[in-house]
Design an enzyme around this catalytic site. Structure first.
Site, PDB file in Angstrom:
ATOM      1  N   HIS A  50       0.826  -1.219   0.000  1.00  0.00           N
ATOM      2  CA  HIS A  50       0.000   0.000   0.000  1.00  0.00           C
ATOM      3  C   HIS A  50       0.859   1.269   0.000  1.00  0.00           C
ATOM      4  O   HIS A  50       0.365   2.349  -0.305  1.00  0.00           O
ATOM      5  CB  HIS A  50      -1.026  -0.015   1.151  1.00  0.00           C
ATOM      6  CG  HIS A  50      -0.516   0.433   2.479  1.00  0.00           C
ATOM      7  ND1 HIS A  50      -0.192  -0.441   3.494  1.00  0.00           N
ATOM      8  CD2 HIS A  50      -0.278   1.666   2.967  1.00  0.00           C
ATOM      9  CE1 HIS A  50       0.219   0.251   4.547  1.00  0.00           C
ATOM     10  NE2 HIS A  50       0.170   1.523   4.253  1.00  0.00           N
ATOM     11  N   ASP A  54      -0.337  -7.456   1.624  1.00  0.00           N
ATOM     12  CA  ASP A  54       0.208  -6.095   1.605  1.00  0.00           C
ATOM     13  C   ASP A  54       1.739  -6.132   1.734  1.00  0.00           C
ATOM     14  O   ASP A  54       2.288  -5.831   2.786  1.00  0.00           O
ATOM     15  CB  ASP A  54      -0.435  -5.303   2.763  1.00  0.00           C
ATOM     16  CG  ASP A  54      -0.145  -3.813   2.681  1.00  0.00           C
ATOM     17  OD1 ASP A  54       0.429  -3.374   1.672  1.00  0.00           O
ATOM     18  OD2 ASP A  54      -0.510  -3.110   3.643  1.00  0.00           O
ATOM     19  N   GLY A 110       2.623   6.386   8.775  1.00  0.00           N
ATOM     20  CA  GLY A 110       4.043   6.683   8.586  1.00  0.00           C
ATOM     21  C   GLY A 110       4.946   5.523   8.984  1.00  0.00           C
ATOM     22  O   GLY A 110       6.103   5.465   8.604  1.00  0.00           O
ATOM     23  N   SER A 148       3.994   2.438   8.294  1.00  0.00           N
ATOM     24  CA  SER A 148       3.688   1.412   7.301  1.00  0.00           C
ATOM     25  C   SER A 148       4.910   0.960   6.530  1.00  0.00           C
ATOM     26  O   SER A 148       5.788   1.762   6.215  1.00  0.00           O
ATOM     27  CB  SER A 148       2.681   1.947   6.288  1.00  0.00           C
ATOM     28  OG  SER A 148       1.404   1.819   6.800  1.00  0.00           O
ATOM     29  N   GLY A 149       4.924  -0.315   6.225  1.00  0.00           N
ATOM     30  CA  GLY A 149       6.021  -0.883   5.463  1.00  0.00           C
ATOM     31  C   GLY A 149       7.199  -1.247   6.346  1.00  0.00           C
ATOM     32  O   GLY A 149       8.081  -1.989   5.955  1.00  0.00           O
TER      33      GLY A 149
HETATM   34  N1  ARG Z   1      -1.468   2.348   6.991  1.00  0.00           N
HETATM   35  C1  ARG Z   1      -0.642   3.112   7.858  1.00  0.00           C
HETATM   36  C2  ARG Z   1       0.486   3.771   7.077  1.00  0.00           C
HETATM   37  O1  ARG Z   1       0.377   3.869   5.884  1.00  0.00           O
HETATM   38  C3  ARG Z   1      -0.155   2.326   9.036  1.00  0.00           C
HETATM   39  C4  ARG Z   1      -1.248   1.775   9.807  1.00  0.00           C
HETATM   40  C5  ARG Z   1      -0.847   1.037  11.002  1.00  0.00           C
HETATM   41  N2  ARG Z   1      -1.865   1.234  11.935  1.00  0.00           N
HETATM   42  C6  ARG Z   1      -1.945   0.687  13.116  1.00  0.00           C
HETATM   43  N3  ARG Z   1      -2.916   1.009  13.887  1.00  0.00           N
HETATM   44  N4  ARG Z   1      -1.046  -0.182  13.494  1.00  0.00           N
HETATM   45  O2  ARG Z   1       1.420   4.303   7.618  1.00  0.00           O
END
Ligand code: ARG
Length: 462
Positions: free
Chosen positions: A263, A315, A410, A412-413
């Protein structure tokens, strides 16, 4: 399909099962049929009669309507007992009861297969345990080849074989009284059913192996009780910049490959490989520091073909760097999970990243943050009080039922790592969650163990 130059490659993951996931939502209780029909069926009579009937009808509609609303509320309450669907602006109504989940790691053996491998830290001998017998036996040199070495290294979560040789038993002492493992003539690629017990090795030689080193860090001081990471503590952590902005985290797995979330790189960001820069070996990303570090240009972006942006399934993505990283005390690869190992709920793991430090935050911290989070079993995470069936086998949950500690936008990944036999393994990739650090909504991570075949295939092919 695959393009060259300033483009990307999209490769189907043959191992993953296509699994368009739809969570089963509670069927809304609709108004009982027949109410309208009953009203329409009234015969024309006197005004008084009509009025009485109309009044009765209105009453009945009201009663039925009230009943329907009541039932609807009851169904909602029963299906989501501790989850407020509209948290914004409703701070005082937010549920504080937690899912009553317990995780017991003491009873489960995480090993799933029937053949287990290890490399002795003292003399690098490959040792095999067959069928959960208590003894680990060395492997005879006969019929050995390097592709078997690669398979064994990968089974253990290391990307490749670095060295292998036959060692004379006479050179390593006399303590081999339990027997040996011999490769049968049949060569199978899955490593199962190709080993047998032997009293001795014909050549008098056994196998010593060295796999690609990963998952270790230099012994560095750390802040006790702190949340800011020190340089070198998470040497695989990278910051992915898109158009000069920190966008996502990532993890180094070889000198040229970084694992991140699909994503982070899908859709509008995809074709612009040249807009991505990878920063490694840093904990603070302030612009001054950034200037001293030359980021690494990206050569290829490969995201998993089964990635589904609605369900967040599969993902995961890989970035290939244009030039290899120089490993040091502050830059190094993380190991991958072992094949055939299940991670039990309750296992303590760690997350790190430059994501928001407040659920309603607007900017990312300058310094890398870290936090311990326990694995939550998929069974618990899929229960109605958590994600109610939304967790696919390609996802993992980690965090706390009471919330408070979590990854966020932030992050993510970035990595979810767990330490196992002194090496750190990339168990998960920060993927999604409902809000951040909310009660009963732990972080959801891509289950890296499900993508080992895909990762090896991609790295070998590109
Ligand atoms: N999708 C989010 C990103 O792009 C991270 C989400 C993680 N969320 C969580 N509650 N652990 O940075």
């Amino acid at each position: 399909m695959s393009f060259d130059g300033d483009t990307l490659s999209v490769i189907e993951n043959p191992a993953a099962v296509s699994h368009p996931f739809h969570s089963e939502k509670a069927a809304g209780v609709t108004e009982p049929k027949g109410v309208q029909g009953w009203l329409k069926g009234i015969h024309p009579t006197t005004h008084a009669q009509r009025l009485v009937r109309l009044l009765a009808a209105v009453c009945a509609v009201g009663l039925l309507g009230g009943l329907a609303v009541g039932v609807w509320f009851l169904v909602k309450l029963l299906l989501k007992p501790s989850y407020s669907q509209s948290p914004v602006g409703l701070g005082d109504t937010k549920e504080t009861s937690f899912c009553n989940v317990t995780e017991d790691i003491s009873i489960s053996d995480p090993r799933k297969g029937s053949v287990f491998y290890r490399i002795s830290p003292e003399n690098s001998l490959l040792e095999i345990q067959l069928g959960k017998l208590p003894t680990w036996l060395p492997v005879c040199y006969e019929r050995w080849n390097s592709s078997l070495g690669t398979l064994v290294c990968r089974q253990l979560g290391h990307l490749r074989l670095t060295k292998h040789k036959g060692v004379n038993l006479t050179d390593i002492g006399p303590n081999f009284t339990d027997g040996f493992i011999q490769i049968t003539s049949e060569h199978k690629s899955n490593l199962e059913n190709m080993w047998e017990f032997r009293g001795n090795c014909i050549t008098g030689k056994v196998i010593a192996l060295q796999c690609f080193e990963c998952g270790t860090r230099a012994k560095l001081p750390r802040i006790i009780g702190g949340v800011e990471a020190t340089l070198g503590r998470w040497p695989w952590q990278v910051s992915l910049y898109y158009s000069n902005r920190h966008t996502c985290g990532g993890s180094i797995i070889t000198s040229q490959w970084v694992v991140t979330a699909a994503h982070c790189v899908h859709n509008y960001r995809l074709p612009q490989v040249s807009s991505w820069v990878v920063y490694a070996g840093i904990v603070t990303r302030s612009s001054a520091k950034m200037a001293q570090h030359t980021g690494y240009a990206v050569e290829k972006i490969i995201y998993n073909k089964n990635y589904n942006h609605r369900s967040h399934d599969s993902d995961i993505a890989l970035l290939k760097l244009r030039t290899p990283l120089n490993f040091s005390d502050t830059i190094g690869p993380v190991c991958l999970p072992q094949y055939d190992y299940d991670l039990p709920g309750g296992t303590q793991c760690w997350i790190s990243g430059w994501g928001y430090t407040q659920p309603d935050g607007v900017h990312s911290p300058d310094t890398l943050k870290e936090a311990p989070v326990p694995i939550i079993s998929t069974k618990n995470c899929n229960s109605s009080c958590m994600y109610n069936g939304e967790i696919t086998p390609r996802m993992l949950c980690a965090g706390y039922t009471e919330g408070k500690v979590d990854a966020c936008q932030g992050d993510s990944g970035g990595p979810l790592v767990c330490q196992d036999e002194n090496v750190w393994r990339l168990v998960g990739v920060v993927s999604w969650g409902t809000g951040c650090a909310e009660p009963n909504h732990p972080g959801v991570y891509t289950n890296v163990a499900e993508f080992l075949g895909w990762i090896y295939d991609m790295i070998e092919t590109y």
